[in-house]
Structures are given as structure tokens and as C-alpha cells.
Write an enzyme that holds these catalytic residues in place. Sequence first.
Site, PDB file in Angstrom:
ATOM      1  N   GLY A   1     -22.562  72.395 -25.672  1.00 27.38           N
ATOM      2  CA  GLY A   1     -23.249  73.349 -24.790  1.00 27.38           C
ATOM      3  C   GLY A   1     -24.270  74.160 -25.581  1.00 27.38           C
ATOM      4  CG  HIS A   2     -22.893  76.959 -28.530  1.00 28.71           C
ATOM      5  ND1 HIS A   2     -21.581  76.678 -28.806  1.00 28.71           N
ATOM      6  CD2 HIS A   2     -22.904  78.202 -27.992  1.00 28.71           C
ATOM      7  CE1 HIS A   2     -20.826  77.702 -28.479  1.00 28.71           C
ATOM      8  NE2 HIS A   2     -21.594  78.654 -27.970  1.00 28.71           N
TER       9      HIS A   2
ATOM     10  CG  ASP B   1     -21.439  82.501 -20.311  1.00 27.35           C
ATOM     11  OD1 ASP B   1     -20.300  82.961 -20.194  1.00 27.35           O
ATOM     12  OD2 ASP B   1     -21.722  81.592 -21.112  1.00 27.35           O
TER      13      ASP B   1
ATOM     14  NE  ARG C   1     -12.791  84.009 -24.690  1.00 26.37           N
ATOM     15  CZ  ARG C   1     -13.904  84.733 -24.540  1.00 26.37           C
ATOM     16  NH1 ARG C   1     -14.898  84.267 -23.816  1.00 26.37           N
ATOM     17  NH2 ARG C   1     -14.009  85.903 -25.124  1.00 26.37           N
TER      18      ARG C   1
HETATM   19  P1  AMP Z   1     -21.200  81.995 -26.580  1.00 27.98           P
HETATM   20  O1  AMP Z   1     -21.173  81.487 -27.989  1.00 27.98           O
HETATM   21  O2  AMP Z   1     -19.992  81.608 -25.783  1.00 27.98           O
HETATM   22  O3  AMP Z   1     -21.527  83.466 -26.509  1.00 27.98           O
HETATM   23  O4  AMP Z   1     -22.398  81.254 -25.866  1.00 27.98           O
HETATM   24  C1  AMP Z   1     -23.695  81.273 -26.392  1.00 27.98           C
HETATM   25  C2  AMP Z   1     -24.633  80.675 -25.385  1.00 27.98           C
HETATM   26  O5  AMP Z   1     -24.227  79.340 -25.082  1.00 27.98           O
HETATM   27  C3  AMP Z   1     -24.631  81.441 -24.040  1.00 27.98           C
HETATM   28  O6  AMP Z   1     -25.967  81.518 -23.562  1.00 27.98           O
HETATM   29  C4  AMP Z   1     -23.761  80.569 -23.172  1.00 27.98           C
HETATM   30  O7  AMP Z   1     -24.068  80.677 -21.792  1.00 27.98           O
HETATM   31  C5  AMP Z   1     -24.126  79.181 -23.688  1.00 27.98           C
HETATM   32  N1  AMP Z   1     -23.082  78.206 -23.346  1.00 27.98           N
HETATM   33  C6  AMP Z   1     -21.751  78.308 -23.560  1.00 27.98           C
HETATM   34  N2  AMP Z   1     -21.104  77.233 -23.068  1.00 27.98           N
HETATM   35  C7  AMP Z   1     -22.050  76.441 -22.501  1.00 27.98           C
HETATM   36  C8  AMP Z   1     -22.020  75.183 -21.809  1.00 27.98           C
HETATM   37  N3  AMP Z   1     -20.883  74.533 -21.589  1.00 27.98           N
HETATM   38  N4  AMP Z   1     -23.191  74.666 -21.369  1.00 27.98           N
HETATM   39  C9  AMP Z   1     -24.368  75.326 -21.580  1.00 27.98           C
HETATM   40  N5  AMP Z   1     -24.463  76.504 -22.231  1.00 27.98           N
HETATM   41  C10 AMP Z   1     -23.321  77.060 -22.689  1.00 27.98           C
END
Ligand code: AMP
Length: 284
Positions: free
Chosen positions: A27-28, A141, A178
Amino acid sequence: MQAIARRSRAAGRRIGFVPTMGFLHEGHLSLIRIARRRCELLVVSIFVNPIQFGPGEDFTDYPRDRDRDKLLCRRENVDVLFCPSNDEMYPEDHTVYVDETVLSRGLCGASRPGHFRGVTTVVAKLFNTVQPHLAVFGQKDAQQARIIEKMAADLDFPVRIVRGPIVRESDGLAMSSRNKYLSREDRARATVVFKSLRLAKSLLSQGTRQTSVVRRAVREALGATPRVEVEYVATVDDRTLKPVTRVAGPTLLAVAVRIGGTRLIDNVVLRPRSAPSGRGASYA
Ligand code: AMP
């Protein structure tokens, strides 16, 4: 970081930015690839932001693997991996916060008071440090992405906010750092979240427009799986995040559940035109 940003801007190079909390997954990486195509200097930040976690939340347990993250960033041709410390970001005398006062109150904001204030504050600080031309956030998100768009507009940040689509595992579970917390059994149960969203989409394509009908079906699907506790099932206008009774325009169907101790969120945007041709033609 500001010195690098200044030099890059002076040389006419576009700065792209992807803020994360690390423990990177596909995703990232999808966001990193979107940014990579649109900039000359690509900055990724890793910062597990203490002020967006509430008391009793998983700040200390949040998964971290800096070496693996570094490797993945190198593979994606990230130019700068920015990993500030807690003390650099929040010295003891830090007293100023950024607070969005409307969009952040519902959905996840209702059960996580102060969460989005933590998010907007850290993103504002990161924007001022990285000075990006564009920043990419995940649709995973959706409320966060909307609040950041609003913050950038209301506070005149000269940055273009781009959204990247949700990246899923092969069985539909939205990727998340998570997910690692889930036991094998709970990981299998977690697939019901995406299945319930798909069910909602199929109701739309059969002509259902009443959001109460959609929400009830989603709740029933989720409730049929043991250990899945629903925190919310919401249908809101995609831009204002206000509840809607009918799907008359882009409508965010957002879900938060707990499975065991793990909180998972997911969403889909429902559109009236997803009706088969012939039915819903008036929405075309
Ligand atoms: P986080 O590390 O969880 O704070 O996420 C960092 C960025 O990655 C945020 O903009 C999230 O929305 C995005 N993100 C997290 N999981 C996904 C996913 N499965 N698909 C696309 N973007 C994601």
C-alpha cells in the site's frame, strides 16, 4: 531536510512526498510509485507520531522495522528517507497544534478523540519541513485524506494532495501495518470486511439507493462472523463527510471493526451510476 528542500526548489526540481509510519507494505509502495512518477526529488518520511495515538492505543507496540523499510525505499528509488526523532518533532516546550473542527469529529474521530489533531499537526510540520509540491495519501484512510486536503486548502499550504487507491491482499483485506496483529484465525475472519463492502456495491448495482438498507446489510454480514465487533458502519458524503440517506452522488461507505484487539478500517465509494444500464439511467 529544509536545506535539501530549499536546494531542490532552487534547482527547479519538484518535490514529491509520502508520509508514513513505516513498517512498509505494498500500500505504501503504491503511493511511493505514484509520487515517483511526478517529481524529481522523492521524500518518504517514517515517523510513528505519538500525538495521534490515544491513551491505551498501540503507540509502543506499533510494528517497526527500519532496516527493511530502508531497503524497500532504496528499491523504489526514494531520494530522501526522512526519519525525525520524537524530540526533534516535539521538544518539551511544543505547544501549538493544528485542529480541523468539522470533518474530524465523526467516523474514526468519534472513538479516537484527538487523533486527527495529532495527524494534522504532524502533517503540517512535515509539510513545512519537506516543502513538497505534491504529497500522496492513501484512500485506505479516506477521512484522513479528506482532512489533509481541507487543511491544505484552508491554511494555504502550496502543496497538491494526491490520493492513491486502496491496495488489497489477494483475498481482499486492505493492507495495513496492523494486520500483523491478527492471529491466523482472525486474519481469515477479517476478509468479511471487504466482503461486506462488495455486498454493498452489489446492492447498489441492483438499484438500492437508501443508505439505511446498505448499512443494515453490511452490519448483518459483519455480525455473522464470530469475534467481529462493529465500531461503525457509516454512509457519508465523500467530500463533506456528512451522513446521507440516499446515494445520490459519491458516497463514502466506511467501516471500522475490532477483531480481537485489532482495529481495522476499510471503505468503498458508492456511486449512483453503478446501476446496470436501463435502471438508474436518470442518474447518468
Ligand atoms: P501509515 O503508515 O499507516 O500512516 O500510512 C501511510 C500512508 O499509506 C497513508 O496515506 C495511508 O492511507 C496509506 N496506506 C496505508 N495502507 C494503505 C493501503 N492498503 N493502500 C493504499 N494506501 C495505504
